[in-house]
Design a protein around this motif. Structure first.
Motif, short mmCIF file in Angstrom:
data_model
loop_
_atom_site.label_atom_id
_atom_site.label_comp_id
_atom_site.label_asym_id
_atom_site.label_seq_id
_atom_site.Cartn_x
_atom_site.Cartn_y
_atom_site.Cartn_z
N SER A 1 35.68 36.30 53.61
CA SER A 1 36.84 36.52 52.76
C SER A 1 38.07 35.78 53.26
N GLY A 2 38.05 35.35 54.49
CA GLY A 2 39.23 34.69 55.05
C GLY A 2 40.26 35.66 55.57
N LEU A 3 39.87 36.89 55.77
CA LEU A 3 40.80 37.88 56.31
C LEU A 3 41.06 37.64 57.79
N VAL A 4 40.15 36.94 58.44
CA VAL A 4 40.38 36.61 59.84
C VAL A 4 40.27 35.10 60.02
N TYR B 1 19.47 50.58 39.72
CA TYR B 1 20.79 50.06 40.08
C TYR B 1 21.24 49.05 39.05
N GLU B 2 22.57 48.95 38.88
CA GLU B 2 23.09 47.96 37.93
C GLU B 2 24.44 47.45 38.42
N LEU B 3 24.86 46.33 37.85
CA LEU B 3 26.15 45.77 38.21
C LEU B 3 27.28 46.58 37.57
N THR B 4 28.37 46.78 38.31
CA THR B 4 29.57 47.33 37.70
C THR B 4 30.34 46.17 37.08
N GLU B 5 31.43 46.47 36.39
CA GLU B 5 32.25 45.40 35.83
C GLU B 5 32.72 44.47 36.94
N SER B 6 33.13 45.06 38.07
CA SER B 6 33.56 44.25 39.21
C SER B 6 32.43 43.36 39.69
N GLY B 7 31.24 43.93 39.73
CA GLY B 7 30.08 43.18 40.17
C GLY B 7 29.82 41.99 39.26
N LYS B 8 29.93 42.23 37.95
CA LYS B 8 29.73 41.14 36.99
C LYS B 8 30.80 40.07 37.17
N ALA B 9 32.04 40.54 37.39
CA ALA B 9 33.16 39.60 37.49
C ALA B 9 33.00 38.67 38.68
N ILE B 10 32.54 39.25 39.80
CA ILE B 10 32.55 38.42 41.01
C ILE B 10 31.42 37.40 41.05
N ILE B 11 30.40 37.60 40.27
CA ILE B 11 29.35 36.57 40.24
C ILE B 11 29.44 35.69 39.01
N SER B 12 30.53 35.84 38.26
CA SER B 12 30.68 35.03 37.07
C SER B 12 30.64 33.54 37.41
N PRO B 13 29.86 32.78 36.65
CA PRO B 13 29.78 31.34 36.93
C PRO B 13 31.07 30.60 36.56
N TYR B 14 31.97 31.31 35.90
CA TYR B 14 33.18 30.64 35.42
C TYR B 14 34.33 30.68 36.42
N ILE B 15 34.10 31.29 37.57
CA ILE B 15 35.18 31.28 38.55
C ILE B 15 34.80 30.40 39.74
N ASP C 1 34.69 29.12 43.77
CA ASP C 1 34.36 29.83 45.01
C ASP C 1 35.59 30.44 45.64
N ASP C 2 36.73 29.73 45.49
CA ASP C 2 37.97 30.27 46.04
C ASP C 2 38.34 31.58 45.36
N GLU C 3 38.22 31.60 44.05
CA GLU C 3 38.52 32.83 43.31
C GLU C 3 37.58 33.95 43.73
N ARG C 4 36.33 33.55 43.99
CA ARG C 4 35.33 34.52 44.41
C ARG C 4 35.75 35.19 45.73
N ARG C 5 36.21 34.35 46.65
CA ARG C 5 36.69 34.88 47.92
C ARG C 5 37.86 35.84 47.72
N THR C 6 38.79 35.39 46.89
CA THR C 6 39.99 36.21 46.65
C THR C 6 39.60 37.56 46.08
N LYS C 7 38.69 37.52 45.12
CA LYS C 7 38.22 38.78 44.54
C LYS C 7 37.56 39.65 45.61
N PHE C 8 36.76 39.01 46.42
CA PHE C 8 36.04 39.74 47.46
C PHE C 8 37.03 40.48 48.37
N ILE C 9 38.08 39.78 48.76
CA ILE C 9 39.12 40.42 49.59
C ILE C 9 39.67 41.65 48.88
#
Length: 338
Positions: free
Chosen positions: A315-318, A235-249, A251-259
């Motif tokens: 994600s804050g969807l609810v 198994y490996e990370l996709t580009e999305s997977g890499k993006a969402i664990i990036s240390p440069y974003i 936590d709020d951005e992380r949530r937004t991406k997750f949504i």
DNA sequence: AGTCTCAGTCCCAATGTCGC
DNA sequence: GCGACATTGGGACTGAGACT
């Protein structure tokens, strides 16, 4: 013309074939050098029967010629050299090769007609078309899987679990693993996969999670688009997977991406069916049961519903409703991510 | 020697249970 | 209420033996 030329069929899965080919010492890979099954077995350190199976497979592809003494054909020579270092180039060679092999085209035609084939169907097709006398259903599957795996390898379809599909499985019903793990665990898995992926054994050890369990969890990560599964056990990370664990974003951005990924995944179907208010473990459980078309015990429903609710809350969807039991959908968040 | 079959192992999905 | 772990059954995969 009383006896047709013997027809060979690939016996090994393409993955296995490639692994064995990579082991063959360069000096044996040549149009002039002959080799015996015995000699090859010694050279790559496997049993003679394994080599015999490899030889049958290579013959079926026109990669080697001969009886008792074999030598590589020009194209087999090229493929074997390329597979060691340039897999993409090797794929092209193999693809071109099977375009000129009758039985591949027979199966390909049937595949294009039906959109997907099981390995048993492929086996049966060979039996009727080529008068094979295979009796054991497992044998049918073995040859079927040999061909199906090659189709998958060269890009004619997607081979997985005994079925070759023309179309990618993503987005199709049935390809949506039940929500199986919390958001927190998802991130732990993604971090463990960074930066260059891992095999399931290593991953299991690093995370302290049983392999069985882990493979299910990974299927969820895959459905969300964070993880790729290029081949069995890896198994490996996709580009999305890499993006969402990036240390440069943040936590709020992380949530937004997750949504965004959640809403963009197959799980959207579940979100669409949720009631607007009074979202509880119980109500989610019932939605899940109907979307998946299953009959689950109350406990099972609860188990999955809890995970899904965890995603929604993360994600804050609810949002929790004051003074009432349960949550309600955060429409503004949802619509801004349409 | 070459082809087919067998059976153990591995992988996966589904379901169930435990402990905080 | 929640997160983590366990059990089960089925099917694919694979190495090596059996058969021709």
């Amino acid at each position: 013309m009383n006896k047709a030329k013997r027809e060979y069929f690939p016996y090994l899965r393409v993955g296995k074939m490639n692994v064995l080919l990579k082991e063959i010492p360069l000096q044996l890979v040549s149009e002039v050098n002959e080799f015996s099954a015995q000699g090859l077995a010694e050279a790559i350190g496997v049993s003679v029967t394994t080599v015999s199976n490899l030889i049958a497979t290579l013959k079926s592809l026109g990669f080697i010629d001969g009886e008792r003494k074999f030598r590589f054909t020009a194209v087999g020579d090229r493929y074997t050299l390329l597979i060691k270092t340039e897999e993409e180039e090797a794929k092209k060679v193999l693809q071109h090769q099977i375009e000129n092999i009758g039985y591949f085209q027979v199966v390909k035609q049937r595949l294009d007609e039906k959109g997907k084939l099981t390995i048993s169907e492929i086996g049966n097709l060979l039996v009727t078309q080529y008068n094979k006398r295979w009796k054991n259903p497992l044998t049918l599957k073995a040859y079927g899987a040999g061909i199906a795996s090659i189709f998958g390898f060269v890009g004619y379809g997607y081979y997985r679990r005994g079925v070759i599909n023309v179309k990618k499985l993503e987005g199709e019903e049935g390809a949506m693993p039940v929500p199986y793990l919390s958001a927190d665990k998802i991130f732990r898995i993604l971090n463990a996969l960074a930066p260059s992926g891992a095999d399931i054994h290593t991953l299991s050890r690093d995370l302290g999670t049983q392999k069985r369990r882990l493979s299910q969890e990974l299927a969820c990560c895959q459905a969300l688009g964070f993880v790729g599964h290029p081949h069995r056990g890896f198994y490996e990370l996709t580009e999305s997977g890499k993006a969402i664990i990036s240390p440069y974003i943040s936590d709020d951005e992380r949530r937004t991406k997750f949504i965004r990924y959640l809403v963009g995944s197959r799980y959207k179907r579940i979100i669409d069916k949720l009631p607007e208010a009074k979202i509880t473990v119980k109500s989610i459980g019932n939605v899940l049961e109907s979307v998946y078309g299953k009959k689950w015990s109350e406990l099972t429903k609860k188990t999955y519903a809890k995970k899904f609710l965890n995603w929604l809350r993360f994600s804050g969807l609810v949002a929790r409703v004051k003074g009432e039991k349960g949550y309600k959908l955060n429409e503004s968040v949802l619509s801004s991510n349409k």
